[in-house]
Design an enzyme around this catalytic site. Structure first.
Site, mmCIF file in Angstrom:
data_model
loop_
_atom_site.group_PDB
_atom_site.id
_atom_site.type_symbol
_atom_site.label_atom_id
_atom_site.label_comp_id
_atom_site.label_asym_id
_atom_site.label_seq_id
_atom_site.Cartn_x
_atom_site.Cartn_y
_atom_site.Cartn_z
ATOM 1 N N GLY A 13 -9.154 52.212 -12.444
ATOM 2 C CA GLY A 13 -10.554 52.415 -12.833
ATOM 3 C C GLY A 13 -10.630 53.278 -14.087
ATOM 4 O O GLY A 13 -9.898 54.247 -14.215
ATOM 5 N N ARG A 74 -6.824 45.957 -13.212
ATOM 6 C CA ARG A 74 -5.992 46.062 -12.019
ATOM 7 C C ARG A 74 -5.141 44.805 -12.020
ATOM 8 O O ARG A 74 -5.649 43.703 -12.205
ATOM 9 C CB ARG A 74 -6.851 46.197 -10.776
ATOM 10 C CG ARG A 74 -7.620 47.526 -10.796
ATOM 11 C CD ARG A 74 -8.085 47.935 -9.427
ATOM 12 N NE ARG A 74 -8.501 49.328 -9.419
ATOM 13 C CZ ARG A 74 -9.752 49.748 -9.646
ATOM 14 N NH1 ARG A 74 -10.685 48.884 -9.916
ATOM 15 N NH2 ARG A 74 -10.038 51.027 -9.607
ATOM 16 N N ASP A 105 -3.256 57.279 -9.051
ATOM 17 C CA ASP A 105 -1.944 57.238 -8.381
ATOM 18 C C ASP A 105 -1.400 55.816 -8.244
ATOM 19 O O ASP A 105 -0.180 55.631 -8.228
ATOM 20 C CB ASP A 105 -1.944 58.001 -7.055
ATOM 21 C CG ASP A 105 -2.969 57.485 -6.081
ATOM 22 O OD1 ASP A 105 -3.762 56.594 -6.460
ATOM 23 O OD2 ASP A 105 -2.980 57.967 -4.939
ATOM 24 N N THR A 127 -8.624 59.710 -13.416
ATOM 25 C CA THR A 127 -9.427 59.039 -12.388
ATOM 26 C C THR A 127 -10.576 59.954 -11.998
ATOM 27 O O THR A 127 -10.392 61.168 -11.894
ATOM 28 C CB THR A 127 -8.611 58.688 -11.121
ATOM 29 O OG1 THR A 127 -9.530 58.315 -10.072
ATOM 30 C CG2 THR A 127 -7.760 59.835 -10.606
ATOM 31 N N ASP A 129 -11.738 60.149 -9.193
ATOM 32 C CA ASP A 129 -11.647 60.452 -7.757
ATOM 33 C C ASP A 129 -11.004 61.805 -7.420
ATOM 34 O O ASP A 129 -11.132 62.269 -6.283
ATOM 35 C CB ASP A 129 -10.856 59.352 -7.030
ATOM 36 C CG ASP A 129 -11.514 57.989 -7.138
ATOM 37 O OD1 ASP A 129 -12.707 57.933 -7.478
ATOM 38 O OD2 ASP A 129 -10.822 56.984 -6.885
ATOM 39 N N ASP A 131 -8.047 62.468 -6.751
ATOM 40 C CA ASP A 131 -7.245 62.305 -5.535
ATOM 41 C C ASP A 131 -5.745 62.215 -5.799
ATOM 42 O O ASP A 131 -5.022 61.537 -5.070
ATOM 43 C CB ASP A 131 -7.725 61.056 -4.772
ATOM 44 C CG ASP A 131 -7.564 59.782 -5.596
ATOM 45 O OD1 ASP A 131 -7.343 59.882 -6.821
ATOM 46 O OD2 ASP A 131 -7.644 58.687 -5.015
ATOM 47 N N ARG A 173 -13.392 56.255 -3.625
ATOM 48 C CA ARG A 173 -12.496 55.418 -2.820
ATOM 49 C C ARG A 173 -12.284 56.058 -1.444
ATOM 50 O O ARG A 173 -13.259 56.260 -0.740
ATOM 51 C CB ARG A 173 -11.169 55.213 -3.547
ATOM 52 C CG ARG A 173 -10.754 53.790 -3.388
ATOM 53 C CD ARG A 173 -9.577 53.272 -4.112
ATOM 54 N NE ARG A 173 -9.041 53.916 -5.241
ATOM 55 C CZ ARG A 173 -8.109 53.357 -5.996
ATOM 56 N NH1 ARG A 173 -7.679 52.147 -5.703
ATOM 57 N NH2 ARG A 173 -7.605 53.967 -7.028
HETATM 58 P P1 ADP Z 1 -5.587 53.822 -9.895
HETATM 59 O O1 ADP Z 1 -4.508 53.923 -10.901
HETATM 60 O O2 ADP Z 1 -6.917 54.253 -10.437
HETATM 61 O O3 ADP Z 1 -5.229 54.468 -8.579
HETATM 62 P P2 ADP Z 1 -5.134 51.203 -8.676
HETATM 63 O O4 ADP Z 1 -4.698 51.758 -7.368
HETATM 64 O O5 ADP Z 1 -6.074 50.051 -8.655
HETATM 65 O O6 ADP Z 1 -5.839 52.274 -9.615
HETATM 66 O O7 ADP Z 1 -3.828 50.788 -9.464
HETATM 67 C C1 ADP Z 1 -3.907 50.314 -10.784
HETATM 68 C C2 ADP Z 1 -2.795 49.332 -11.036
HETATM 69 O O8 ADP Z 1 -1.526 49.996 -10.900
HETATM 70 C C3 ADP Z 1 -2.698 48.168 -10.061
HETATM 71 O O9 ADP Z 1 -3.615 47.140 -10.339
HETATM 72 C C4 ADP Z 1 -1.278 47.719 -10.295
HETATM 73 O O10 ADP Z 1 -1.161 47.005 -11.493
HETATM 74 C C5 ADP Z 1 -0.551 49.066 -10.455
HETATM 75 N N1 ADP Z 1 0.008 49.482 -9.166
HETATM 76 C C6 ADP Z 1 -0.653 50.032 -8.122
HETATM 77 N N2 ADP Z 1 0.172 50.249 -7.089
HETATM 78 C C7 ADP Z 1 1.398 49.790 -7.467
HETATM 79 C C8 ADP Z 1 2.678 49.698 -6.829
HETATM 80 N N3 ADP Z 1 2.869 50.106 -5.601
HETATM 81 N N4 ADP Z 1 3.690 49.184 -7.553
HETATM 82 C C9 ADP Z 1 3.495 48.759 -8.818
HETATM 83 N N5 ADP Z 1 2.315 48.807 -9.468
HETATM 84 C C10 ADP Z 1 1.288 49.312 -8.814
HETATM 85 O O1 F6P Z 2 -10.812 54.840 -8.540
HETATM 86 C C1 F6P Z 2 -12.026 54.959 -9.218
HETATM 87 C C2 F6P Z 2 -13.102 54.166 -8.516
HETATM 88 O O2 F6P Z 2 -14.322 54.293 -9.244
HETATM 89 C C3 F6P Z 2 -13.322 54.531 -7.053
HETATM 90 O O3 F6P Z 2 -14.089 55.690 -6.903
HETATM 91 C C4 F6P Z 2 -13.965 53.267 -6.559
HETATM 92 O O4 F6P Z 2 -13.725 53.079 -5.176
HETATM 93 C C5 F6P Z 2 -13.283 52.196 -7.331
HETATM 94 O O5 F6P Z 2 -12.772 52.791 -8.503
HETATM 95 C C6 F6P Z 2 -14.174 51.033 -7.686
HETATM 96 O O6 F6P Z 2 -13.412 50.064 -8.299
HETATM 97 P P1 F6P Z 2 -14.035 48.813 -9.087
HETATM 98 O O7 F6P Z 2 -14.460 49.293 -10.429
HETATM 99 O O8 F6P Z 2 -12.912 47.845 -9.159
HETATM 100 O O9 F6P Z 2 -15.191 48.327 -8.308
#
Ligand code: ADP
Ligand code: F6P
Length: 323
Positions: A13, A74, A105, A127, A129, A131, A173
């Site tokens: 995000g 993502r 993360d 982020t 969040d 978190d 989230r």
């Molecule tokens: P954020 O970085 O905000 O926590 P996401 O959890 O959606 O957001 O993760 C962002 C992107 O990071 C995912 O769409 C994917 O491309 C990559 N990613 C997430 N988890 C993994 C994982 N376990 N292994 C490899 N890539 C990952």
């Molecule tokens: O991780 C940031 C965040 O805004 C969360 O707070 C929320 O759950 C999520 O992304 C929403 O994701 P999307 O933009 O894909 O709807």
């Protein structure tokens, strides 16, 4: 041996302040005579080779802008080893000797996989969040929480005028930081967080009735989106107490807007720290803010760290919500 070229991407995000971090990475690298490649759309763009050179002027006039000029995405494929290897190959093909990943993360898990495949990665926490276990601050949180607080202030005006119960769902989230901050900062009666396992609808209704008996006429409940079920709660409150109830889901407006001074500052300093690490030959690191200082952790260790909600804040929110 000094490095000559690095890449930078934003992933997950978007968060206000990501642009300030990109700007900082680019300008710090250039100050070390390192070329910077901007990877569009996170890991998706890495796999697609959607990569452009970023010069100092390319990051002018972005420090005050929300979102990310590199776009973000993502990328589900990146969860698979085959695509991670392709990503590592792309870094090599483009001659990147380091990669800065700005994200949450999930994005760091992608960076960890690349690091394990020999790519020198450094993560910058971005982020809304808040978190990420290893750091007390994540870029975007301050702006998001202020935006949510401002929206709730407006809801309070109408809620008090109509003597209603307003249930406001905020982002985060599965983490309750935005909700807990909003609850304390707007004086909500009740906050419902994913981390709380002991609060029941009966407790909530009892709290409203007790506050009403003390003369309170309007009510505010802040709900973290990870809990959900706000409509059902509104229905129950209205049905049992007779107090008109309305739900507002703040949604993505919390993620936009010009970054606050705090977000610009953290983003700028974390960007410098990230590039300094690569220059010093340190990789597989995550930049963190701990006890007023910028530090860094091994990415594998960082991802194991858990963040607990502040008990002090939880206690304060309970004490201060009794009207
Ligand atoms: P954020 O970085 O905000 O926590 P996401 O959890 O959606 O957001 O993760 C962002 C992107 O990071 C995912 O769409 C994917 O491309 C990559 N990613 C997430 N988890 C993994 C994982 N376990 N292994 C490899 N890539 C990952
Ligand atoms: O991780 C940031 C965040 O805004 C969360 O707070 C929320 O759950 C999520 O992304 C929403 O994701 P999307 O933009 O894909 O709807």
């Amino acid at each position: 041996m000094s490095i000559k070229k690095i890449g930078v991407l934003t992933s997950g995000g978007d968060a206000p302040g990501m642009n300030a971090a990109i700007r900082s990475v680019v300008r710090t690298a250039i100050s070390h005579n390192i070329e910077v490649l901007g990877i569009k759309n996170g890991y998706k763009g890495l796999l697609a080779g959607d990569i452009v050179q970023l010069k100092s002027r390319d990051v002018s006039d972005i420090i005050h802008r929300g979102g990310t000029i590199l776009q973000t995405a993502r990328c589900k494929e990146f969860m698979k080893a085959e695509y991670q290897e392709r990503g590592a190959d792309m870094c090599r093909v483009f001659g990147m000797e380091g990669l800065v990943v700005i994200g949450g993360d999930g994005s760091f898990q992608g960076a960890e996989k690349l690091a394990n495949l020999g790519i020198n990665t450094v993560g910058i926490p971005g982020t809304i969040d808040l978190d990420i276990g290893c750091t007390e601050y994540t870029i975007g949180f301050d702006t998001a929480v202020n935006t949510a607080m401002d929206a709730i202030n407006r809801i309070l005006d109408t809620s008090s005028s109509h003597s209603r119960c307003s249930i406001v769902e905020v982002m985060g989230r599965n983490a309750g930081y935005i909700a807990l901050w909003c609850a304390i900062d707007t004086g909500s009666e009740i906050v419902i967080l994913p981390e709380m396992h002991d609060i029941t609808d009966d407790d909530i209704i009892k709290n409203i009735v007790e506050n009403r008996n003390r003369g309170k006429k309007h009510f505010l409940i802040v709900v973290a989106e990870g809990v959900g079920a706000s409509d059902a709660l509104a229905h129950k409150v209205e049905h049992i107490t007779g107090i008109e109830s309305r739900v507002t889901v703040l949604g993505h407006l919390q993620r936009g807007g010009s970054p606050s001074a705090l977000d610009r500052m953290h983003a700028s300093l974390m960007g410098v720290h990230a590039v300094d690490l690569l220059v010093e030959g340190k990789a597989k690191r995550v930049v963190s803010y701990v006890k007023g200082e910028y530090v860094d952790y091994d990415i594998n260790e960082a991802l194991k760290m858990k963040k607990e909600l502040s008990q002090e804040m939880l206690r304060a929110s309970k004490i201060l919500s009794v009207k």
